[in-house]
Design a protein around this motif. Structure first.
Motif, PDB file in Angstrom:
ATOM      1  N   GLY A 241     -43.748  -6.494  -0.249  1.00 28.33           N
ATOM      2  CA  GLY A 241     -44.842  -5.997  -1.057  1.00 28.33           C
ATOM      3  C   GLY A 241     -44.517  -5.819  -2.515  1.00 28.33           C
ATOM      4  N   ALA A 242     -43.347  -6.291  -2.969  1.00 29.38           N
ATOM      5  CA  ALA A 242     -42.974  -6.131  -4.375  1.00 29.38           C
ATOM      6  C   ALA A 242     -43.664  -7.132  -5.289  1.00 29.38           C
ATOM      7  CB  ALA A 242     -41.458  -6.260  -4.540  1.00 29.38           C
ATOM      8  N   ASP A 345     -43.480   1.127  -9.882  1.00 32.45           N
ATOM      9  CA  ASP A 345     -43.636   2.442  -9.270  1.00 32.45           C
ATOM     10  C   ASP A 345     -42.830   2.577  -7.988  1.00 32.45           C
ATOM     11  OD1 ASP A 345     -45.042   0.646  -7.821  1.00 32.45           O
ATOM     12  OD2 ASP A 345     -46.871   1.826  -7.630  1.00 32.45           O
ATOM     13  N   ALA A 346     -41.755   1.792  -7.837  1.00 32.14           N
ATOM     14  CA  ALA A 346     -40.925   1.851  -6.630  1.00 32.14           C
ATOM     15  C   ALA A 346     -40.246   3.207  -6.514  1.00 32.14           C
ATOM     16  CB  ALA A 346     -39.886   0.738  -6.640  1.00 32.14           C
ATOM     17  N   SER A 347     -40.019   3.638  -5.281  1.00 27.51           N
ATOM     18  CA  SER A 347     -39.345   4.905  -5.053  1.00 27.51           C
ATOM     19  C   SER A 347     -37.836   4.739  -5.210  1.00 27.51           C
ATOM     20  CB  SER A 347     -39.664   5.421  -3.648  1.00 27.51           C
ATOM     21  OG  SER A 347     -39.148   4.535  -2.661  1.00 27.51           O
ATOM     22  N   ALA A 348     -37.138   5.867  -5.323  1.00 27.54           N
ATOM     23  CA  ALA A 348     -35.683   5.820  -5.487  1.00 27.54           C
ATOM     24  C   ALA A 348     -35.009   5.230  -4.251  1.00 27.54           C
ATOM     25  CB  ALA A 348     -35.158   7.223  -5.768  1.00 27.54           C
ATOM     26  N   ASP A 371     -49.344  -2.779 -14.427  1.00 24.34           N
ATOM     27  CA  ASP A 371     -50.677  -2.213 -14.617  1.00 24.34           C
ATOM     28  C   ASP A 371     -51.023  -1.167 -13.569  1.00 24.34           C
ATOM     29  OD1 ASP A 371     -50.532  -4.387 -12.830  1.00 24.34           O
ATOM     30  OD2 ASP A 371     -52.710  -4.525 -12.769  1.00 24.34           O
ATOM     31  N   GLU A 372     -50.287  -1.132 -12.448  1.00 22.35           N
ATOM     32  CA  GLU A 372     -50.571  -0.172 -11.383  1.00 22.35           C
ATOM     33  C   GLU A 372     -49.624   1.025 -11.417  1.00 22.35           C
ATOM     34  OE1 GLU A 372     -50.511  -2.175  -7.660  1.00 22.35           O
ATOM     35  OE2 GLU A 372     -51.851  -3.782  -8.306  1.00 22.35           O
ATOM     36  N   SER A 373     -48.725   1.070 -12.380  1.00 20.13           N
ATOM     37  CA  SER A 373     -47.712   2.116 -12.409  1.00 20.13           C
ATOM     38  C   SER A 373     -48.159   3.267 -13.297  1.00 20.13           C
ATOM     39  CB  SER A 373     -46.386   1.542 -12.911  1.00 20.13           C
ATOM     40  OG  SER A 373     -45.437   2.557 -13.092  1.00 20.13           O
ATOM     41  N   ASN A 374     -48.093   4.487 -12.758  1.00 13.31           N
ATOM     42  CA  ASN A 374     -48.382   5.692 -13.519  1.00 13.31           C
ATOM     43  C   ASN A 374     -47.176   6.616 -13.642  1.00 13.31           C
ATOM     44  OD1 ASN A 374     -51.132   5.046 -13.916  1.00 13.31           O
ATOM     45  ND2 ASN A 374     -51.641   5.805 -11.878  1.00 13.31           N
ATOM     46  N   GLN A 375     -46.276   6.545 -12.680  1.00 18.39           N
ATOM     47  CA  GLN A 375     -45.108   7.425 -12.660  1.00 18.39           C
ATOM     48  C   GLN A 375     -43.843   6.600 -12.389  1.00 18.39           C
ATOM     49  OE1 GLN A 375     -45.376  10.562 -13.448  1.00 18.39           O
ATOM     50  NE2 GLN A 375     -47.559  10.962 -13.202  1.00 18.39           N
ATOM     51  N   PRO A 376     -43.373   5.810 -13.347  1.00 17.10           N
ATOM     52  CA  PRO A 376     -42.187   4.962 -13.100  1.00 17.10           C
ATOM     53  C   PRO A 376     -40.875   5.701 -13.308  1.00 17.10           C
ATOM     54  CG  PRO A 376     -43.044   4.514 -15.286  1.00 17.10           C
ATOM     55  CD  PRO A 376     -43.950   5.567 -14.684  1.00 17.10           C
ATOM     56  N   TRP A 377     -40.775   6.940 -12.852  1.00  9.70           N
ATOM     57  CA  TRP A 377     -39.591   7.746 -13.138  1.00  9.70           C
ATOM     58  C   TRP A 377     -38.376   7.260 -12.367  1.00  9.70           C
ATOM     59  CZ3 TRP A 377     -39.723  10.522 -17.299  1.00  9.70           C
ATOM     60  CH2 TRP A 377     -40.934  11.043 -17.762  1.00  9.70           C
ATOM     61  N   ALA A 378     -38.544   6.850 -11.119  1.00  4.10           N
ATOM     62  CA  ALA A 378     -37.392   6.353 -10.355  1.00  4.10           C
ATOM     63  C   ALA A 378     -36.805   5.108 -10.993  1.00  4.10           C
ATOM     64  CB  ALA A 378     -37.818   6.073  -8.912  1.00  4.10           C
TER      65      ALA A 378
END
Length: 462
Positions: A241-242, A345-348, A371-378
């Motif tokens: 799904g990446a 927006d992938a998780s850690a 365009d779908e990322s809001n929280q790219p902190w990881a």
């Protein structure tokens, strides 16, 4: 906990549907494309049943035992195997009826069942491959869920320690307190959050603190840009799904514009997902690029040896058994460059699964779904720790949406803009002014429309 499946037209609609059905705390396990729709697998907590409610569903072999007889993954595998055996028995029962009916027909029609029997081994091999893919995919989902839960436990423990440390010896100015609360509420890894909070403690207003955060993050994630793959042999790998297939199609279209479509080819390597090969064919047909399918390593080696005259060869790998597929590609010794495709927006835990294997040597990092990322902190945490250059990115759902000049500073700004900060007085006043302007414009338009209607009433045409 139970896994639920959600289908929607895109990832945003699927997320909204998941939140609407299961609440804002729903845990997203994976996402992918199925028949043109976006499939979302989420984990849902179930309320425990009372003994009276659970009694009809308790099997006799488990009724006498106080706890499960094995580990979770072992029990899951046994359940999947039992379901497959039951499905094969039901299918065999359905197939047996037409065979009995055909035996009563005249001898002239006995050639037709023979043709069906001859084609049956092909169907069985295809079905066996699909079942094996589903089994491996199910195991990887279970492993991913366990890793996510372990990661949440670690983050929770570290968060408790950090909260005690911050309350004990780090007083902040009152103007910065809302920013600290926003950093604590955002899904930021604990180590990165501690670094950011330590950086804002010396500032007295919100603007200076936000500027300091932006400069610090932009400097930490700054990397040398990698070149866009336009020649040679390149393999794209990443989690399911990446967006690997879409990234391959974008790179193929870009290279076809440079060298011509006859100099570019795409190989789908051991991707057994339903509709994956059809998707690859359709995407390659849009740019006129040749596409091939390799179901094993020997077929892939044969294709690479036969097409040495190609300027660019792109290999699209499956998300299942990623490390095994890359090991088979490395065994060819053909100077194949591997690129990791990671959604912004992938998780850690998902990022760790891709980069934990030290045998994989990555040429670059490719970012998808900006365009779908809001929280790219990881992802920002990973870029601050690893020195892996970013080559390209994607921003949209079309093959033409390829971003070659990737701005990591823009990714940092996106993360800061989505912090849950309260509105300042200036923002409240600006919103009030905009609302007043909109109301005035609406009333003026209504007056003009009423006047125009009055003037045109009663007009006749001869």
């Amino acid at each position: 906990m139970e896994l639920k499946r959600i289908l929607a037209r895109d990832i945003r609609a699927a997320n909204e549907k998941a939140v609407a059905q299961y609440g804002p705390d729903v845990l997203v396990i994976s996402s992918g494309q199925v028949n043109g729709l976006t499939e979302l697998i989420v984990a849902v907590d179930l309320a425990p049943l009372t003994p009276e409610e659970a009694d009809p569903f308790v099997k006799t072999q488990y009724a006498t035992s106080g706890k499960p007889s094995g580990k979770f993954d072992v029990l899951l595998g046994q359940t999947i195997d039992q379901n497959k055996r039951d499905a094969r028995e039901r299918q065999a029962t359905k197939v047996a009826k037409p065979l009995v009916e055909m035996s009563a027909k005249p001898a002239a029609h006995k050639a037709k069942p023979a043709a069906k029997v001859a084609a049956k081994p092909v169907d069985e091999s295809t079905q066996r491959a699909a079942e094996e893919h589903d089994t491996l995919r199910g195991r990887e989902i279970v492993a991913l869920v366990r890793e996510e839960l372990n990661s949440l436990r670690r983050e929770f423990k570290l968060g408790q320690q950090m909260a005690a440390w911050q309350q004990g010896g780090m007083p902040l100015p009152p103007a910065i307190a809302p920013l600290r609360d926003a950093l604590n509420d955002a899904p930021i890894p604990v180590a990165l959050r501690a670094l950011l909070i330590d950086n804002i403690k010396d500032h007295n207003n919100m603007a200076d603190a936000m500027g300091a955060l932006s400069r610090q993050l932009a400097h930490s994630v700054e990397q040398e840009k990698a070149q866009t793959p336009v020649s040679g042999i390149h393999a794209l790998a990443g989690p399911s799904g990446a967006g690997k297939s879409m990234m391959v199609a974008r790179l193929a279209q870009h290279a076809a514009q440079l060298h011509g479509s006859e100099k570019v080819m795409v190989i789908s390597f051991q991707d057994q997902r339903a509709g994956a090969w059809n998707q690859t064919q359709l995407l390659c047909a849009q740019s006129g690029v040749d596409s091939f399918r390799a179901t094993n390593a020997s077929t892939l080696k044969l294709l690479l040896d036969e097409h040495t005259d190609r300027q660019l060869i792109l290999i699209d790998t499956a998300g299942v058994q990623m490390n095994e597929r890359l090991a088979e590609i490395r065994a060819f010794n053909l100077n194949v460059q591997c690129h990791a495709v990671i959604p912004a927006d992938a998780s850690a835990a998902n990022i760790r699964r891709v980069f934990d294997n030290a045998d994989n040597v990555w040429a670059s990092l490719m970012l998808s779904k900006l365009d779908e990322s809001n929280q790219p902190w990881a992802l920002l945490q990973f870029l601050t720790d690893k020195s892996l250059s970013v080559s390209v990115a994607s921003h949209g759902d079309r093959t033409a949406d390829l971003v070659q000049d990737v701005s990591l500073a823009g990714l940092v700004q996106c993360a800061l803009d989505n912090l849950p900060l309260p509105e300042t007085e200036e923002q409240v006043q600006q919103s009030a002014r905009e609302s007043a302007v909109n109301e005035l414009a609406t009333s003026k338009l209504a007056q003009i429309a009423a006047k125009f209607k009055t003037e045109t009433t009663g007009l006749t045409h001869e």
